[in-house]
Design an enzyme around this catalytic site. Structure first.
Site, PDB file in Angstrom:
ATOM      1  N   GLY A   1      -9.706   0.233  -7.583  1.00  0.00           N
ATOM      2  CA  GLY A   1      -9.265  -1.013  -6.964  1.00  0.00           C
ATOM      3  C   GLY A   1      -8.860  -2.009  -8.028  1.00  0.00           C
ATOM      4  O   GLY A   1      -9.039  -1.769  -9.233  1.00  0.00           O
TER       5      GLY A   1
ATOM      6  N   TYR B   1       0.841  -1.193   0.000  1.00  0.00           N
ATOM      7  CA  TYR B   1       0.000   0.000   0.000  1.00  0.00           C
ATOM      8  C   TYR B   1       0.877   1.243   0.000  1.00  0.00           C
ATOM      9  O   TYR B   1       1.893   1.299   0.712  1.00  0.00           O
ATOM     10  CB  TYR B   1      -0.918  -0.013   1.226  1.00  0.00           C
TER      11      TYR B   1
ATOM     12  N   ARG C   1     -22.290 -16.369  -7.751  1.00  0.00           N
ATOM     13  CA  ARG C   1     -22.067 -17.055  -6.474  1.00  0.00           C
ATOM     14  C   ARG C   1     -23.339 -17.789  -6.077  1.00  0.00           C
ATOM     15  O   ARG C   1     -24.402 -17.605  -6.672  1.00  0.00           O
ATOM     16  CB  ARG C   1     -21.717 -16.047  -5.384  1.00  0.00           C
TER      17      ARG C   1
ATOM     18  N   PHE D   1      -8.463   6.738  -9.031  1.00  0.00           N
ATOM     19  CA  PHE D   1      -8.891   7.530  -7.877  1.00  0.00           C
ATOM     20  C   PHE D   1      -8.476   6.850  -6.588  1.00  0.00           C
ATOM     21  O   PHE D   1      -8.719   5.650  -6.392  1.00  0.00           O
ATOM     22  CB  PHE D   1     -10.414   7.732  -7.866  1.00  0.00           C
ATOM     23  N   TRP D   2      -7.829   7.635  -5.713  1.00  0.00           N
ATOM     24  CA  TRP D   2      -7.417   7.171  -4.391  1.00  0.00           C
ATOM     25  C   TRP D   2      -7.943   8.183  -3.385  1.00  0.00           C
ATOM     26  O   TRP D   2      -7.494   9.320  -3.332  1.00  0.00           O
ATOM     27  CB  TRP D   2      -5.892   7.067  -4.314  1.00  0.00           C
TER      28      TRP D   2
ATOM     29  N   LYS E   1     -18.465  -7.172   5.976  1.00  0.00           N
ATOM     30  CA  LYS E   1     -17.239  -6.486   6.381  1.00  0.00           C
ATOM     31  C   LYS E   1     -16.875  -6.912   7.803  1.00  0.00           C
ATOM     32  O   LYS E   1     -17.707  -6.887   8.712  1.00  0.00           O
ATOM     33  CB  LYS E   1     -17.417  -4.969   6.321  1.00  0.00           C
TER      34      LYS E   1
ATOM     35  N   MET F   1      -9.267  -5.874  -7.588  1.00  0.00           N
ATOM     36  CA  MET F   1      -9.564  -7.091  -6.842  1.00  0.00           C
ATOM     37  C   MET F   1      -9.091  -8.360  -7.550  1.00  0.00           C
ATOM     38  O   MET F   1      -8.698  -9.332  -6.913  1.00  0.00           O
ATOM     39  CB  MET F   1     -11.069  -7.179  -6.575  1.00  0.00           C
TER      40      MET F   1
ATOM     41  N   ASN G   1     -21.288  -5.302  -4.893  1.00  0.00           N
ATOM     42  CA  ASN G   1     -21.613  -5.760  -3.538  1.00  0.00           C
ATOM     43  C   ASN G   1     -20.587  -5.298  -2.512  1.00  0.00           C
ATOM     44  O   ASN G   1     -20.728  -5.569  -1.323  1.00  0.00           O
ATOM     45  CB  ASN G   1     -21.707  -7.294  -3.508  1.00  0.00           C
ATOM     46  N   SER G   2     -19.557  -4.609  -2.946  1.00  0.00           N
ATOM     47  CA  SER G   2     -18.544  -4.104  -2.016  1.00  0.00           C
ATOM     48  C   SER G   2     -19.081  -2.905  -1.249  1.00  0.00           C
ATOM     49  O   SER G   2     -20.165  -2.390  -1.542  1.00  0.00           O
ATOM     50  CB  SER G   2     -17.288  -3.694  -2.791  1.00  0.00           C
TER      51      SER G   2
END
Length: 389
Positions: free
Chosen positions: A294, A82, A218, A318-319, A381, A296, A193-194
Site C-alpha cells: 500500500g 486502481y 494520535r 504484493f497485490w 472499517k 497510504m 492499526n489497519s
C-alpha cells in the site's frame, strides 16, 4: 409444465414458505438498488439507482448482498486509480453505461438457473474476483463469480465473510511467501492499526512470531498501543508497538533492534511509503525483505543506496488480487484456514462501523459512510449491512 418463457429455477423461500414478495414483481423480477457511477471521479459523484433483475435462468444465480465493506481500493477504483477496472454497462437500465463500485462482499443465494449445480438457495458466498460491484442490494452472478462459504465446520458471520478475502489474506500471504519465518522470529510493519496490520499481528501470535508494529501518533495512542499489544500476544509475548514519531529517533531504533536480539527482522510489511518506510527498513537485518502492499502517505519510496549495497535488502510488491487469480486452489485452502481462526476466536474482527442499507435508505446516508471511510484516524472499517425486510 413450464413454458419456454418461464425459466426453470430454484428459489429460496421465506419462513412462510413463499417467495419474499417485497422484492419480487408479478413477473418474477427482483427489485434492486445500487450505487453507480458513469465516469471516473470522486465517490461523492456516485448516485443511488433502482432497477429490476430478471429471474435466474440457465447458469445465472440471483443473489442478495448481506454485507459489503468500503475499502481504500474501492475509493481508488472510483477515482480510476486502481488497476482492476469495473465493468461499465447499460444492463442496470441506464441510458449510458454505468458501473457499480465495491470489490468485497458477502451474498446469499436467492435462486439459481436450471443448469447451476454447485450452488443452492440459501448458500452464503463471497466474491471470487475483484470488480464485481458489491455496493448494491441484489445482483445476477454466475458460479465463476462466487466462492461458497461452507456451513461447517467453521461458522462465520456475514460481516466476517464480507471482510475475509482482502485484509486477512494479504497479511497471511506476506508472512508466508517472502522469507521463511520460524517460531520466535521477528517481523516489522507500519500501518499496524489497519485491517492488514491487525491480521498480521494476530497471525504472528497464532504462529509464534514476534512483531514490531508502527502506528501514527494520535489522540488516545496509549489505549491503542495496549489494544494492539494484546492482539499480538502481550508485551512479554513479543509484540512491540510504537509510533512513527518514536521510531524516527535513532536511539529508539537502536533499542528496538536490541529487543530483537541485535540483528533486526528478516521481514518488513509496508503500507505507508515515504520516510515511514525508510525508518522501517532500518529495523531489518542484512538480507531482509521489505514487502510493499500500500501507499497510504501517497509519497514515493526513495531508497538510499546503502540499504541495497551494505544491507543487501530485497524489495517486493504484493497485490492480493493478482495472487488470488493465479492461485485459486491455494486461495480456497487459505480461506478455510482463516475461517477456522475466525470461528475459534483466535482471529478477532477489525473494529467496524456499520451503515444499514434498507429499501428506504437515502442516498445521502450511503455517501456519508463512504466519506467517513476516507477520513484519517477513523479507527473503524466502514461497512454496508443490507437488511431484506
Amino acid at each position: 409444465m413450464f413454458s419456454l418463457r418461464t425459466p426453470l429455477r430454484r428459489t429460496i423461500l421465506n419462513s412462510a414458505g413463499a417467495i419474499p414478495k417485497r422484492h419480487i414483481t408479478v413477473f418474477g423480477y427482483t427489485q434492486a438498488k445500487a450505487l453507480i457511477f458513469s465516469e471516473y471521479g470522486q465517490p461523492k459523484d456516485s448516485r443511488l439507482h433502482s432497477h429490476s433483475i430478471s429471474p435466474a435462468h440457465g447458469d445465472e444465480i440471483t443473489v442478495r448482498f448481506l454485507a459489503a465493506p468500503i475499502n481504500p481500493a474501492d475509493i481508488n477504483q472510483i477515482e480510476g486509480l486502481y488497476p482492476s477496472k469495473p465493468i461499465f454497462t447499460t444492463a442496470l437500465g441506464t441510458p449510458a453505461p454505468h458501473a457499480v463500485p465495491g470489490n468485497e462482499g458477502a451474498v446469499q443465494v436467492l435462486s439459481v438457473g436450471s443448469s447451476v449445480t454447485d450452488f443452492t438457495p440459501g448458500d452464503m458466498a463471497i466474491m471470487r474476483h475483484t470488480a464485481f460491484g458489491t455496493w448494491r442490494t441484489h445482483a445476477t452472478a454466475r458460479s465463476s463469480n462466487l466462492l461458497k462459504i461452507p456451513k461447517s465446520p467453521s461458522v462465520i458471520t456475514p460481516l466476517q465473510a464480507a471482510t475475509l478475502s482482502v485484509n486477512p489474506c494479504t497479511a497471511y500471504r506476506m508472512l508466508k511467501d517472502f522469507t521463511p519465518l520460524q517460531p520466535g522470529g521477528w517481523f516489522v510493519q507500519n500501518a499496524a492499526n489497519s485491517g492488514v496490520g491487525r491480521a498480521a499481528l494476530q497471525f504472528g501470535r497464532i504462529w509464534g512470531l514476534k512483531s514490531v508494529n508502527v502506528v501514527r501518533h494520535r489522540e488516545g495512542i496509549e489505549e491503542l498501543k495496549r489494544e494492539l499489544i494484546e492482539l499480538g500476544g502481550g508485551g512479554e509475548g513479543g509484540a512491540v508497538v510504537l509510533t512513527d514519531q518514536e521510531l524516527a529517533d535513532p536511539e529508539v531504533q537502536k533499542g528496538v533492534v536490541d529487543r530483537m536480539g541485535g540483528k533486526g527482522a528478516m521481514l518488513g510489511l509496508n503500507s505507508v511509503g515515504g520516510k515511514a518506510c525508510i525508518d522501517l527498513c532500518k529495523l531489518l537485518d542484512t538480507g531482509g525483505h521489505l514487502v510493499t502492499y500500500g501507499a497510504m502517505s501517497k509519497k514515493p519510496l526513495t531508497l538510499g543506496a546503502s540499504l541495497l549495497i551494505f544491507k543487501d535488502l530485497h524489495f517486493h510488491g504484493f497485490w492480493v488480487s493478482r495472487w488470488s487469480d493465479q492461485h485459486p486452489a491455494e486461495k480456497e485452502a487459505m480461506l478455510e484456514e482463516i475461517s477456522r481462526y475466525i470461528s475459534s476466536g483466535e482471529l478477532k474482527d477489525v473494529p467496524m462501523e456499520t451503515t444499514v442499507w434498507k429499501r428506504d435508505t437515502k442516498e445521502e446516508e450511503l455517501k456519508a459512510a463512504i466519506e467517513r471511510s476516507t477520513q484519517g484516524f477513523g479507527g473503524k472499517k466502514q461497512i454496508f449491512v443490507f437488511e431484506d425486510e
